[in-house]
Design a protein around this motif. Structure first.
Motif, mmCIF file in Angstrom:
data_model
loop_
_atom_site.group_PDB
_atom_site.id
_atom_site.type_symbol
_atom_site.label_atom_id
_atom_site.label_comp_id
_atom_site.label_asym_id
_atom_site.label_seq_id
_atom_site.Cartn_x
_atom_site.Cartn_y
_atom_site.Cartn_z
ATOM 1 N N ARG A 1 3.446 7.868 -6.729
ATOM 2 C CA ARG A 1 3.759 9.256 -6.354
ATOM 3 C C ARG A 1 3.689 9.500 -4.856
ATOM 4 O O ARG A 1 3.900 10.605 -4.388
ATOM 5 C CB ARG A 1 2.792 10.219 -7.043
ATOM 6 N N LEU A 2 3.362 8.488 -4.080
ATOM 7 C CA LEU A 2 3.280 8.586 -2.623
ATOM 8 C C LEU A 2 2.077 9.402 -2.158
ATOM 9 O O LEU A 2 2.099 9.951 -1.046
ATOM 10 C CB LEU A 2 4.573 9.156 -2.027
ATOM 11 N N VAL A 3 1.058 9.495 -3.001
ATOM 12 C CA VAL A 3 -0.219 10.018 -2.502
ATOM 13 C C VAL A 3 -0.679 9.132 -1.348
ATOM 14 O O VAL A 3 -1.171 9.600 -0.332
ATOM 15 C CB VAL A 3 -1.274 10.032 -3.638
ATOM 16 N N VAL A 4 -0.500 7.839 -1.539
ATOM 17 C CA VAL A 4 -0.676 6.869 -0.455
ATOM 18 C C VAL A 4 0.658 6.158 -0.287
ATOM 19 O O VAL A 4 1.318 5.819 -1.267
ATOM 20 C CB VAL A 4 -1.820 5.867 -0.763
ATOM 21 N N ARG A 5 1.086 5.957 0.951
ATOM 22 C CA ARG A 5 2.394 5.366 1.205
ATOM 23 C C ARG A 5 2.339 4.664 2.548
ATOM 24 O O ARG A 5 1.382 4.806 3.298
ATOM 25 C CB ARG A 5 3.493 6.436 1.188
ATOM 26 N N GLY A 6 3.399 3.923 2.861
ATOM 27 C CA GLY A 6 3.391 3.073 4.041
ATOM 28 C C GLY A 6 2.979 1.671 3.626
ATOM 29 O O GLY A 6 1.980 1.488 2.917
ATOM 30 N N ALA A 7 3.749 0.666 4.045
ATOM 31 C CA ALA A 7 3.548 -0.695 3.539
ATOM 32 C C ALA A 7 2.111 -1.200 3.686
ATOM 33 O O ALA A 7 1.517 -1.671 2.709
ATOM 34 C CB ALA A 7 4.529 -1.649 4.223
ATOM 35 N N PRO A 8 1.493 -1.127 4.884
ATOM 36 C CA PRO A 8 0.123 -1.634 4.981
ATOM 37 C C PRO A 8 -0.858 -0.873 4.098
ATOM 38 O O PRO A 8 -1.723 -1.478 3.442
ATOM 39 C CB PRO A 8 -0.204 -1.464 6.471
ATOM 40 N N ALA A 9 -0.738 0.462 4.070
ATOM 41 C CA ALA A 9 -1.666 1.269 3.274
ATOM 42 C C ALA A 9 -1.506 0.989 1.782
ATOM 43 O O ALA A 9 -2.500 0.971 1.038
ATOM 44 C CB ALA A 9 -1.455 2.752 3.558
ATOM 45 N N ILE A 10 -0.283 0.754 1.333
ATOM 46 C CA ILE A 10 -0.060 0.417 -0.070
ATOM 47 C C ILE A 10 -0.779 -0.880 -0.419
ATOM 48 O O ILE A 10 -1.421 -1.006 -1.470
ATOM 49 C CB ILE A 10 1.447 0.303 -0.362
ATOM 50 N N GLY A 11 -0.670 -1.867 0.469
ATOM 51 C CA GLY A 11 -1.341 -3.139 0.225
ATOM 52 C C GLY A 11 -2.850 -2.987 0.141
ATOM 53 O O GLY A 11 -3.501 -3.552 -0.753
ATOM 54 N N ILE A 12 -3.428 -2.213 1.064
ATOM 55 C CA ILE A 12 -4.876 -1.996 1.058
ATOM 56 C C ILE A 12 -5.298 -1.262 -0.203
ATOM 57 O O ILE A 12 -6.284 -1.629 -0.859
ATOM 58 C CB ILE A 12 -5.300 -1.203 2.307
ATOM 59 N N ALA A 13 -4.562 -0.215 -0.562
ATOM 60 C CA ALA A 13 -4.895 0.555 -1.759
ATOM 61 C C ALA A 13 -4.830 -0.319 -3.003
ATOM 62 O O ALA A 13 -5.688 -0.218 -3.898
ATOM 63 C CB ALA A 13 -3.947 1.748 -1.896
ATOM 64 N N ALA A 14 -3.822 -1.179 -3.095
ATOM 65 C CA ALA A 14 -3.705 -2.058 -4.255
ATOM 66 C C ALA A 14 -4.860 -3.043 -4.316
ATOM 67 O O ALA A 14 -5.367 -3.352 -5.412
ATOM 68 C CB ALA A 14 -2.374 -2.801 -4.208
#
Length: 369
Positions: free
Chosen positions: A55-68
């Motif tokens: 849902r793009l609560v978190v977005r941006g390639a680096p941030a997505i990787g960290i969140a995952a």
């Protein structure tokens, strides 16, 4: 290399953070609520983490990787809550299942798969009760490494903007898209810190307005002069000589330097080339997909119709009209003046130089301190 630090950026905003110990959870700033409301979402389950990424609560390639990466930690904590005497085998199974599930959240940002592969390596190499601790250590290391990469990209890229006064950026490639400083915005922050009097034009970035809602919010909080404009306006500014450089992030970069970024980036690159304006891409090494020879193989995410037909809840498209809503497009390497990485600058952008910069990186920190 000494890390870049701007006191104006030391705010209460934290894009993402882990709360607690191995039984803790992931906390995200809810980017869907910005700029009107600064609120946070706590993810206690893998499903919540997957949904937040989607849902793009978190977005941006680096941030997505960290969140995952933290999402895998969430999975083990969740399994332990449900089964306090969870066996090592069951904990590993929960982590593997979470990795596979989180990999389906968004297809284009290669950092997602890079981070999950690192977490998979930890799972495969753990055969005792230390799994949860080792997973959290790895996710924390990915987070810290991103901080360092962002700072290094800022330092490498700042000289490119030394003679610029008006810079255009598209979408959001700042701290909201990474750990702290971001990618493209890290260069802007570092140039500003070095005394370059920059004024930034931020495209709205339709249909979800990440430039208007997020980039302008970040830059104004940092004390940097920013003006928001519609996506259709940059060509007229370039024709009038009012843009000195374009600088953007990327979600995946192929081995030849072709770069996928938010939809509309390709058009900017074409217009910039026509007007002789340098076009810079800023991306960490984790965003490069060396398995792809060119951008033709980059998967492009197709987003929901509602984002275009009902932006922010208001219908703007007739029910019977179709909608085309790709999240990204690919800018060919020959339109990119340079790619800034934490390992140095790739210029000119071609396969040989990509390999040279990424493969021959030496730790500059020790030699420059």
């Amino acid at each position: 290399m000494k890390p870049y630090s701007n006191p104006n950026l030391q705010t209460t905003m934290k894009t993402l953070q882990w709360i607690g110990d191995t039984s803790g959870h992931l906390r995200l700033i809810d980017q869907t609520r910005l700029p009107v409301e600064e609120t946070y979402l706590d993810c206690h389950t893998v499903a919540q983490t997957h949904d937040a990424i989607r849902r793009l609560v978190v977005r941006g390639a680096p941030a997505i990787g960290i969140a995952a990466a933290y999402g895998v930690c969430v999975a083990v904590a969740e399994a332990r809550r449900e089964q306090p005497d969870l066996s090592v085998a069951d904990a590993r199974a929960a982590a593997h299942s979470a990795i596979d599930y989180l990999a389906t959240s968004r297809p284009t940002a290669v950092n997602l798969f890079w981070a999950l592969d690192r977490m998979r390596g930890i799972v495969d190499g753990s055969e005792d009760d230390s799994l949860a601790q080792r997973l959290l250590q790895e996710a924390t290391a990915i987070h810290e490494q991103d901080r360092q990469m962002c700072a290094a990209m800022g330092q490498h890229g700042a000289p490119l903007l030394a003679d610029c006064r008006n810079v255009l950026t598209h979408c959001n490639a700042g701290g909201l898209a990474a750990s702290e400083l971001g990618t493209a915005l890290a260069v802007i922050y570092a140039a500003h810190d070095a005394g370059t009097p920059l004024h930034v034009y931020a495209d709205e970035t339709r249909p979800l307005l990440q430039g208007a809602r997020l980039t302008a919010w970040e830059l104004s909080r940092a004390g940097i002069d920013v003006t928001v404009l519609c996506d259709s306006m940059p060509a007229c500014l370039m024709r009038e000589g009012k843009i000195d450089a374009v600088i953007v992030g990327a979600d995946r970069v192929a081995a030849n330097g072709d770069a996928a970024n938010k939809i509309g980036t390709y058009a900017l690159a074409i217009v910039a080339r026509h007007h002789g304006v340098p076009f810079y891409v800023v991306a960490p090494s984790s965003t490069f997909d060396m398995q792809l020879e060119s951008g033709e193989g980059i998967p492009i995410e197709q987003r929901d119709r509602q984002e275009v037909s009902h932006p922010f809840g208001k219908q703007t498209v007739p029910d019977d009209a179709g909608v085309f809503n790709p999240a990204f497009d690919v800018t060919p390497a020959d339109l990119i003046t340079a790619i800034v990485t934490e390992r140095g600058i790739i210029r000119p952008v071609n396969t040989a130089n990509v390999l040279h910069v990424l493969a021959n990186f030496a730790e500059r920190a020790d030699s420059e301190d």
